[in-house]
Design an enzyme around this catalytic site. Structure first.
Site, PDB file in Angstrom:
ATOM      1  N   LYS A  43       2.675  11.431   6.912  1.00 31.07           N
ATOM      2  CA  LYS A  43       1.805  11.310   8.090  1.00 31.07           C
ATOM      3  C   LYS A  43       2.258  12.129   9.302  1.00 31.07           C
ATOM      4  O   LYS A  43       1.981  13.324   9.360  1.00 31.07           O
ATOM      5  CB  LYS A  43       1.625   9.838   8.450  1.00 31.07           C
ATOM      6  N   ASP A  58       9.271   2.880   2.087  1.00 25.43           N
ATOM      7  CA  ASP A  58       8.096   3.680   2.403  1.00 25.43           C
ATOM      8  C   ASP A  58       7.858   3.564   3.911  1.00 25.43           C
ATOM      9  O   ASP A  58       7.299   2.570   4.393  1.00 25.43           O
ATOM     10  CB  ASP A  58       6.879   3.170   1.609  1.00 25.43           C
ATOM     11  N   PHE A 109       0.866  -1.190   0.000  1.00 27.74           N
ATOM     12  CA  PHE A 109       0.000   0.000   0.000  1.00 27.74           C
ATOM     13  C   PHE A 109       0.894   1.228   0.000  1.00 27.74           C
ATOM     14  O   PHE A 109       1.617   1.485   0.957  1.00 27.74           O
ATOM     15  CB  PHE A 109      -0.953   0.060   1.200  1.00 27.74           C
TER      16      PHE A 109
HETATM   17  N1  PXG Z   1       2.333   4.677   2.083  1.00 21.80           N
HETATM   18  C1  PXG Z   1       1.889   4.040   3.180  1.00 21.80           C
HETATM   19  C2  PXG Z   1       2.708   2.940   3.787  1.00 21.80           C
HETATM   20  C3  PXG Z   1       0.670   4.431   3.752  1.00 21.80           C
HETATM   21  O1  PXG Z   1       0.229   3.799   4.853  1.00 21.80           O
HETATM   22  C4  PXG Z   1       0.437   6.095   2.003  1.00 21.80           C
HETATM   23  C5  PXG Z   1       1.646   5.665   1.494  1.00 21.80           C
HETATM   24  C6  PXG Z   1      -0.295   7.210   1.314  1.00 21.80           C
HETATM   25  O2  PXG Z   1      -0.337   8.365   2.094  1.00 21.80           O
HETATM   26  P1  PXG Z   1      -1.463   9.485   1.802  1.00 21.80           P
HETATM   27  O3  PXG Z   1      -1.054  10.640   2.672  1.00 21.80           O
HETATM   28  O4  PXG Z   1      -1.390   9.797   0.354  1.00 21.80           O
HETATM   29  O5  PXG Z   1      -2.786   8.892   2.207  1.00 21.80           O
HETATM   30  C7  PXG Z   1      -0.075   5.466   3.143  1.00 21.80           C
HETATM   31  C8  PXG Z   1      -1.417   5.902   3.671  1.00 21.80           C
HETATM   32  C9  PXG Z   1      -6.689   6.268   3.565  1.00 21.80           C
HETATM   33  C10 PXG Z   1      -5.674   5.462   4.270  1.00 21.80           C
HETATM   34  O6  PXG Z   1      -7.718   6.615   4.176  1.00 21.80           O
HETATM   35  C11 PXG Z   1      -4.327   5.684   4.035  1.00 21.80           C
HETATM   36  C12 PXG Z   1      -3.397   4.913   4.724  1.00 21.80           C
HETATM   37  C13 PXG Z   1      -3.827   3.965   5.612  1.00 21.80           C
HETATM   38  C14 PXG Z   1      -5.163   3.745   5.805  1.00 21.80           C
HETATM   39  C15 PXG Z   1      -6.100   4.502   5.144  1.00 21.80           C
HETATM   40  O7  PXG Z   1      -6.460   6.570   2.370  1.00 21.80           O
HETATM   41  N2  PXG Z   1      -2.049   5.028   4.554  1.00 21.80           N
END
Ligand code: PXG
Length: 400
Positions: free
Chosen positions: A255, A226, A141
């Site tokens: 984050k 990541d 992810f």
């Molecule tokens: N890499 C990892 C490991 C993540 O957990 C992202 C990239 C993307 O980050 P942004 O800021 O673009 O969302 C994540 C995000 C959601 C959601 O609601 C996002 C994450 C975990 C759970 C839900 O989109 N992680």
């Protein structure tokens, strides 16, 4: 009297249905606790997916935000601002990298890493134009942009969003042999999460990251980590890779870099790799703006000065032990590191969702991930007594 019904109704009527939230309307928060519009209190054990490592409304971060908002909030990168340089310096010194490129959301930082990697592949490694490959892992992810979901192995993330960008190769996670086999002279990079959070808190075998790091070095492939979800203290180290000393060529953060109040993300790397970017190659209107820089400096300061990685290690070990000791007919496994923990619910007990709904009724906000896993990832400033209280509630919900 404020009520939850109206805001939920409005959200359902006017917002795209791209989420399925628990039916709680949060109107106030402090530290590890939140309150809904009716005044009920909950322990936040999700922390906005690790974006709230410093807790809600940390006074030092809120002060940085409000003070900076009185001065200047946005300049664009067409001009300098006073705090951008100091923020970059602090990030580099805390990560041991030479240079940083600031963006806003996690997905943008991942896109930035992909661009850096490909350009390095062509300009430095000498890969023939248009042939660069990036190896990624099954169940990854990395965000929601079209190129990122294009290399997801999750059908729902891709369905209906193609055509997708070529140049990505999927291999199984936690499989060094598969990585070695997948590398070709056209491989520019390997992009991986130190723990796969969204896949259900999947922790790879000990030594995996370091072996992958070494393989990448041997084949002149960029090792890109990541750490958007695992970084900045969450797993009990400032970065999860520190457990194995597997320092990446490109480190991706997001984050909690925004201290729970602003989207801030970045990639960090060496002078050698970052020099592929020249003016005009890449950018963002908001990346590194003065408000973000002020907040980012405070957010990092809190992590360092309040020793949040150490807190996560200590409280995480305590909490994991207590979770492991729970006697429940529903639990298959407890996994995770630091304060990124998952309780795997047996398939025979249904999915994790009803357990999250029951936890909510007991005053705990947690969210299921990947169907079977209840994720517990509270703010790292959480008090031990709050975790002890949480255990009693979790025990009650998982007992029956
Ligand atoms: N890499 C990892 C490991 C993540 O957990 C992202 C990239 C993307 O980050 P942004 O800021 O673009 O969302 C994540 C995000 C959601 C959601 O609601 C996002 C994450 C975990 C759970 C839900 O989109 N992680």
């Amino acid at each position: 009297m404020p009520n939850s019904f109206e805001p939920i109704e409005l959200a359902e009527r006017y917002s795209a249905r791209n989420y399925h939230p628990l039916p709680v309307v949060i109107s106030k928060a402090e530290g590890a606790w939140v309150w809904d519009v009716e005044g009920n209190k909950y322990l936040d054990m999700l922390s906005s997916y690790s974006a709230l490592n410093q807790g809600h409304r940390h006074p030092r971060i809120v002060r940085a935000l409000t003070d900076q908002a009185q001065k200047v909030t946005l300049t664009s990168r067409a001009f300098h601002n006073e705090l951008f340089g100091p923020f970059c310096e602090l990030l580099c010194s805390m990560t041991g990298q030479d240079k940083v490129l600031l963006m806003n959301t996690g997905a943008e930082a991942v896109e930035t890493a992909i661009k850096a990697c490909r350009k390095w592949g062509y300009k430095v490694k000498g890969i023939e134009d248009g042939k660069a490959e990036i190896i990624v892992c099954e169940n990854n992810f990395h965000g929601r942009t079209t190129s990122i979901v294009g290399f997801s192995s999750e059908a729902q993330y891709r369905d209906g969003f193609g055509p997708f960008a070529p140049g990505f190769k999927l291999i199984p996670y936690d499989d060094v042999a598969a990585l070695e086999k997948a590398i070709t002279p056209n491989t520019a990079g390997f992009l991986v999460e130190p723990i796969q959070g969204e896949a259900g808190i999947l922790v790879p075998s000990d030594g995996y990251l370091l072996k992958a790091r070494e393989l990448c070095a041997k084949h002149d492939v960029l090792f890109m980590l990541d750490e958007i979800q695992t970084g900045l203290g969450r797993t009990g180290r400032l970065f999860c890779y520190e457990y194995e000393n597997a320092k990446p060529d490109i480190l991706i953060v997001g984050k909690a870099l925004g201290g729970g109040c602003y989207p801030i993300s970045a990639i960090l790397s060496s002078n050698r790799i970052m020099s592929v970017f020249t003016p005009g190659d890449h950018g963002s209107t908001f990346g590194g703006n003065p408000l973000a820089s002020a907040i980012g400096i405070a957010a990092l300061g809190v992590i360092r000065d309040e020793k949040l990685p150490e807190r996560a290690a200590e409280l995480g070990a305590f909490f994991k032990k207590r979770l492991t000791e729970l006697r429940s007919p529903h639990v298959k496994e407890i996994r995770g590191k630091g304060l990124l923990l998952g309780v795997y619910v047996k398939e025979s007990s249904g999915t994790a969702r009803p357990f999250c709904e029951a936890l909510m009724k007991e005053g705990i906000l947690a969210k299921e991930t990947h169907g079977q896993v209840i994720r517990f990832a509270p703010p790292l400033v959480i008090k031990r007594e709050d975790l002890e209280w949480a255990i009693t509630k979790i025990e009650k919900v998982l007992a029956g």
